[in-house]
Design an enzyme around this catalytic site. Structure first.
Site, PDB file in Angstrom:
ATOM      1  CE  LYS A 102      98.605  16.455 -71.745  1.00  0.00           C
ATOM      2  NZ  LYS A 102      98.883  16.614 -73.202  1.00  0.00           N
ATOM      3  CB  SER A 183      99.465  20.275 -73.460  1.00  0.00           C
ATOM      4  OG  SER A 183      99.124  19.035 -74.068  1.00  0.00           O
ATOM      5  CB  SER A 207     100.872  18.077 -76.679  1.00  0.00           C
ATOM      6  OG  SER A 207     100.272  19.315 -76.933  1.00  0.00           O
TER       7      SER A 207
END
Length: 521
Positions: A102, A183, A207
């Site tokens: 990420k 996210s 997330s």
């Protein structure tokens, strides 16, 4: 938008190239276990794998917006790891297997760490985050950086999950018109779509687990401190953690094992002697007592129906299902959580920016810069959360310490722990989240509820596994328990996964097929 026929044509050369590596034929996605076997047998190499997944990214990223950038050192690292393998030096179970990170995790390969914001395009770390050091030490190969909901979905109350100024709008591979959740959107999409076998996400509340569930993969949010947070752009020191994402429980667990370790830079980090791969037991549900948290349900009737089928599978595998093991402190948790996170965020972000290679050193400067770059950064939603956090005194708010402690108690001791003790259960379960909603840049996310908050606030482990489908959209089941009980969650999740077999490949649809057939699309 390409049609399905055009996508199928685009995918054909990918399938052919993958078949040539000995890893995939007839469109089947290779699991981490299959890739390991192929590497051990010599039917593929890390160099071939990098080529394979780069091709996947090149073919699919224009539709999915899952990957922000590929690492310039991935190929040379693959060649180094291949040589080590030829010399008989295997660094770990993930030796030579590509992993996507990420884009809020520091790497030393020259890639910026942006949190999805164009403002951090010059934030080029000189050192790897501790979890990246651990991955490399264990032989994993960093392929690149994944798209995310900008600032880990902590900029606006009207945000669209999966959108960032750097990466654009990420899309769910099961239905390109629907949200990938966030996210860790790009991490989940890339794994689900076969762009990479493994990915790392981060979670403050949902997330990792929400995008894993709606993209039909496995996600693990571990106990706070099991994976170091140093080198990760933060929201909250009380809830943040990285977590592994994979198509299978086995892949996620191997990735989890490769990231743990004591880091002096993270005060919550701790040593872990357990190899979680030992918990991958096919009869793991046998004799377990499992509590159903009914007050974490009800936001999606069709998802709840799939959940009832999952309960039947677990009974067949020897588990005792204890109904109505409800967490009574949920309303109080929801009332306190957001404000505490906003206060924590102001100071946590400033701490990270203090040593980052960016001219922006606090929230105030970022807020001003977003306004100056509104066309790129504020085209769909604003920065209300930034402004709320900036207006606070941060961790100096007089109620901050008390609220943080109270939240931990409400979610942990008085929440998950008390519920498990009262009902004498080994773990708790609930549907993870509703099916993916339509992407909406006018109104923002249509989020109806999830099972993520208790474990997130308590800092306890949580695993989501594919549970089935609502029409063409995947839904997940959540397993969570008290701190440091990853092993029992893995036993249950693995047994359920192996006995239910609910994952299937995405179809890259452009909308709901039922509506298309009925003429209502």
């Amino acid at each position: 938008m390409k049609t399905i026929k055009h996508l199928a044509t685009a995918l054909l050369p990918i399938y052919l190239s993958l078949a040539a590596t000995g890893l995939r034929a007839q469109g089947e996605y290779a699991t981490t276990s299959q890739i390991r076997a192929a590497l051990e047998q010599g039917s593929t190499s890390s160099e071939l794998l990098v080529n394979r997944y780069r091709q996947q990214v090149q073919q699919l990223n224009a539709q999915l917006h899952a990957v922000i950038e590929l690492s310039p050192s991935a190929m040379s690292e693959a060649q180094r790891l291949d040589k080590l393998r030829r010399d008989g030096q295997i660094l770990g179970p993930l030796h030579g297997i590509p992993v996507l990170l990420k884009d809020n995790i520091d790497t030393s390969d020259g890639l910026p760490n942006t949190a999805g914001s164009i403002l951090l395009k010059d934030n080029i770390p000189s050192h790897d985050a501790f979890l990246v050091e651990q991955l490399k030490k264990n032989g994993a190969l960093i392929l690149g950086k994944a798209n995310l909901s900008e600032w880990a979905n902590f900029r606006s109350t009207k945000s669209s999950s999966g959108w960032s100024g750097t990466g654009g709008q990420a899309r769910n591979p099961y239905d390109l018109s629907r949200s990938p959740c966030g996210s860790s959107s790009g991490s989940a999409i890339a794994v689900a779509a076969g762009m990479v076998p493994l990915a790392v996400g981060t979670e403050t509340d949902g997330s990792v687990t929400c995008p894993a569930a709606v993209n039909g993969i496995v996600g693990i949010k571990p106990t706070l401190g099991l994976i170091s947070r140093s080198g990760i752009i933060p929201i909250s020191a009380h809830q943040d953690t990285a977590g592994p994402m994979a198509t299978t429980v086995t892949g996620a667990v191997l990735l989890l094992d490769a990231m743990t370790g004591k880091d002096d830079r993270d005060p919550d980090s701790f040593d872990n002697a357990t190899k979680f791969a030992d918990a991958l037991q096919p009869q793991g549900l046998q004799g377990m007592r499992i509590g159903v948290v009914r007050n974490l349900m009800g936001y999606s009737p069709q998802t709840d129906a799939a959940f009832e089928l999952a309960l039947a599978v677990m009974r067949e595998q020897g588990a005792t299902i204890v109904d109505n093991a409800n967490i009574t402190t949920l309303p109080e948790i929801h009332e306190l959580e957001f404000e505490m996170l906003a206060w924590d965020f102001k100071d946590a972000l400033k701490d990270y920016l203090a040593t980052a290679t960016t001219k922006y050193k606090d929230l105030d400067s970022l807020i001003a810069a977003n306004k100056e770059n509104a066309t790129a950064e504020l085209p769909y939603f604003g920065q209300e959360i930034f402004e709320m956090a900036q207006a606070s005194a941060g961790r100096e708010e007089k109620e901050f310490a008390a609220n943080a402690a109270q939240l931990k108690k409400l979610a942990g001791e008085q929440g998950i722990d008390a519920t498990m003790a009262q009902h004498k259960v080994d773990l708790l379960i609930a549907p993870t989240v509703s099916p993916a909603w339509k992407i909406d840049h006018i109104n923002g996310d249509h989020f109806t509820g999830s099972a993520t908050t208790p474990a997130a606030v308590a800092g306890y482990p949580h695993i989501t596994v594919p549970m089935g489908f609502v029409r063409h959209l995947p839904v997940g089941i959540s397993f969570f328990a008290s701190a440091n009980q990853e092993d029992r969650l893995i036993r249950a999740a693995y047994n359920y996964e192996q006995s239910s077999r609910q994952r299937r490949e995405p179809r890259f649809l452009s909308g709901d097929p039922a509506l298309a057939v009925s003429g209502l699309k």
